[in-house]
Design a protein around this motif. Structure first.
Motif, PDB file in Angstrom:
ATOM      1  N   LEU A 184       0.828  -1.195   0.000  1.00  0.00           N
ATOM      2  CA  LEU A 184       0.000   0.000   0.000  1.00  0.00           C
ATOM      3  C   LEU A 184       0.870   1.256   0.000  1.00  0.00           C
ATOM      4  O   LEU A 184       0.564   2.228  -0.696  1.00  0.00           O
ATOM      5  CB  LEU A 184      -0.935  -0.010   1.203  1.00  0.00           C
ATOM      6  N   ASP A 185       1.964   1.237   0.750  1.00  0.00           N
ATOM      7  CA  ASP A 185       2.899   2.370   0.744  1.00  0.00           C
ATOM      8  C   ASP A 185       3.497   2.575  -0.640  1.00  0.00           C
ATOM      9  O   ASP A 185       3.588   3.706  -1.128  1.00  0.00           O
ATOM     10  CB  ASP A 185       4.021   2.155   1.761  1.00  0.00           C
ATOM     11  N   VAL A 186       3.888   1.483  -1.275  1.00  0.00           N
ATOM     12  CA  VAL A 186       4.470   1.553  -2.615  1.00  0.00           C
ATOM     13  C   VAL A 186       3.442   2.105  -3.609  1.00  0.00           C
ATOM     14  O   VAL A 186       3.755   2.961  -4.440  1.00  0.00           O
ATOM     15  CB  VAL A 186       4.990   0.167  -3.061  1.00  0.00           C
ATOM     16  N   ILE A 187       2.215   1.635  -3.498  1.00  0.00           N
ATOM     17  CA  ILE A 187       1.148   2.093  -4.396  1.00  0.00           C
ATOM     18  C   ILE A 187       0.902   3.586  -4.210  1.00  0.00           C
ATOM     19  O   ILE A 187       0.778   4.332  -5.185  1.00  0.00           O
ATOM     20  CB  ILE A 187      -0.147   1.288  -4.158  1.00  0.00           C
ATOM     21  N   ASN A 188       0.852   4.039  -2.967  1.00  0.00           N
ATOM     22  CA  ASN A 188       0.606   5.457  -2.708  1.00  0.00           C
ATOM     23  C   ASN A 188       1.716   6.334  -3.270  1.00  0.00           C
ATOM     24  O   ASN A 188       1.449   7.398  -3.832  1.00  0.00           O
ATOM     25  CB  ASN A 188       0.426   5.706  -1.210  1.00  0.00           C
ATOM     26  N   GLU A 214      -3.988   7.497 -17.055  1.00  0.00           N
ATOM     27  CA  GLU A 214      -5.266   7.401 -16.349  1.00  0.00           C
ATOM     28  C   GLU A 214      -5.632   5.948 -16.064  1.00  0.00           C
ATOM     29  O   GLU A 214      -6.135   5.631 -14.988  1.00  0.00           O
ATOM     30  CB  GLU A 214      -6.374   8.075 -17.156  1.00  0.00           C
ATOM     31  N   LYS A 215      -5.362   5.057 -17.004  1.00  0.00           N
ATOM     32  CA  LYS A 215      -5.647   3.641 -16.804  1.00  0.00           C
ATOM     33  C   LYS A 215      -4.779   3.062 -15.695  1.00  0.00           C
ATOM     34  O   LYS A 215      -5.250   2.294 -14.858  1.00  0.00           O
ATOM     35  CB  LYS A 215      -5.424   2.855 -18.098  1.00  0.00           C
ATOM     36  N   GLU A 216      -3.504   3.427 -15.698  1.00  0.00           N
ATOM     37  CA  GLU A 216      -2.594   2.913 -14.677  1.00  0.00           C
ATOM     38  C   GLU A 216      -2.983   3.425 -13.290  1.00  0.00           C
ATOM     39  O   GLU A 216      -2.951   2.685 -12.308  1.00  0.00           O
ATOM     40  CB  GLU A 216      -1.151   3.300 -15.001  1.00  0.00           C
ATOM     41  N   GLU A 275      -5.380   2.435  -7.981  1.00  0.00           N
ATOM     42  CA  GLU A 275      -6.370   2.830  -6.991  1.00  0.00           C
ATOM     43  C   GLU A 275      -7.267   1.645  -6.628  1.00  0.00           C
ATOM     44  O   GLU A 275      -7.611   1.460  -5.463  1.00  0.00           O
ATOM     45  CB  GLU A 275      -7.211   4.003  -7.496  1.00  0.00           C
ATOM     46  N   ALA A 276      -7.636   0.844  -7.618  1.00  0.00           N
ATOM     47  CA  ALA A 276      -8.460  -0.339  -7.358  1.00  0.00           C
ATOM     48  C   ALA A 276      -7.706  -1.333  -6.481  1.00  0.00           C
ATOM     49  O   ALA A 276      -8.279  -1.921  -5.552  1.00  0.00           O
ATOM     50  CB  ALA A 276      -8.869  -0.988  -8.669  1.00  0.00           C
ATOM     51  N   ARG A 322      -6.964  -2.303   1.285  1.00  0.00           N
ATOM     52  CA  ARG A 322      -7.551  -1.698   2.491  1.00  0.00           C
ATOM     53  C   ARG A 322      -8.692  -2.542   3.036  1.00  0.00           C
ATOM     54  O   ARG A 322      -8.939  -2.542   4.244  1.00  0.00           O
ATOM     55  CB  ARG A 322      -8.039  -0.289   2.182  1.00  0.00           C
ATOM     56  N   LYS A 323      -9.401  -3.239   2.160  1.00  0.00           N
ATOM     57  CA  LYS A 323     -10.511  -4.090   2.602  1.00  0.00           C
ATOM     58  C   LYS A 323     -10.015  -5.295   3.390  1.00  0.00           C
ATOM     59  O   LYS A 323     -10.691  -5.781   4.270  1.00  0.00           O
ATOM     60  CB  LYS A 323     -11.308  -4.590   1.395  1.00  0.00           C
TER      61      LYS A 323
END
Length: 56
Positions: free
Chosen positions: A9-13, A40-42, A47-48, A54-55
């Motif tokens: 999640l840190d890497v994604i952010n 935009e696609k990436e 984000e998905a 997070r779930k």
């Protein structure tokens, strides 16, 4: 959430932050319209993935 998910999640952010900056720059110049859609696609994909992490 386990350590591995938190790290991902840190890497994604961090990557999302960088991609959003790139997207803002590309929109200002708009040399290649395909580049805007690719970014935009990436961003949407990451984000998905962040939502799924997070779930869990």
């Amino acid at each position: 959430m386990d350590k591995k998910a938190k790290k991902r999640l840190d890497v994604i952010n961090k990557k999302l932050s960088q991609l959003r900056q790139n997207l803002a720059g590309v929109r200002q110049q708009a040399d290649e319209p395909d580049e805007i859609t690719n970014l935009e696609k990436e961003i949407a994909k990451l984000e998905a993935e962040a939502v799924e992490l997070r779930k869990s």
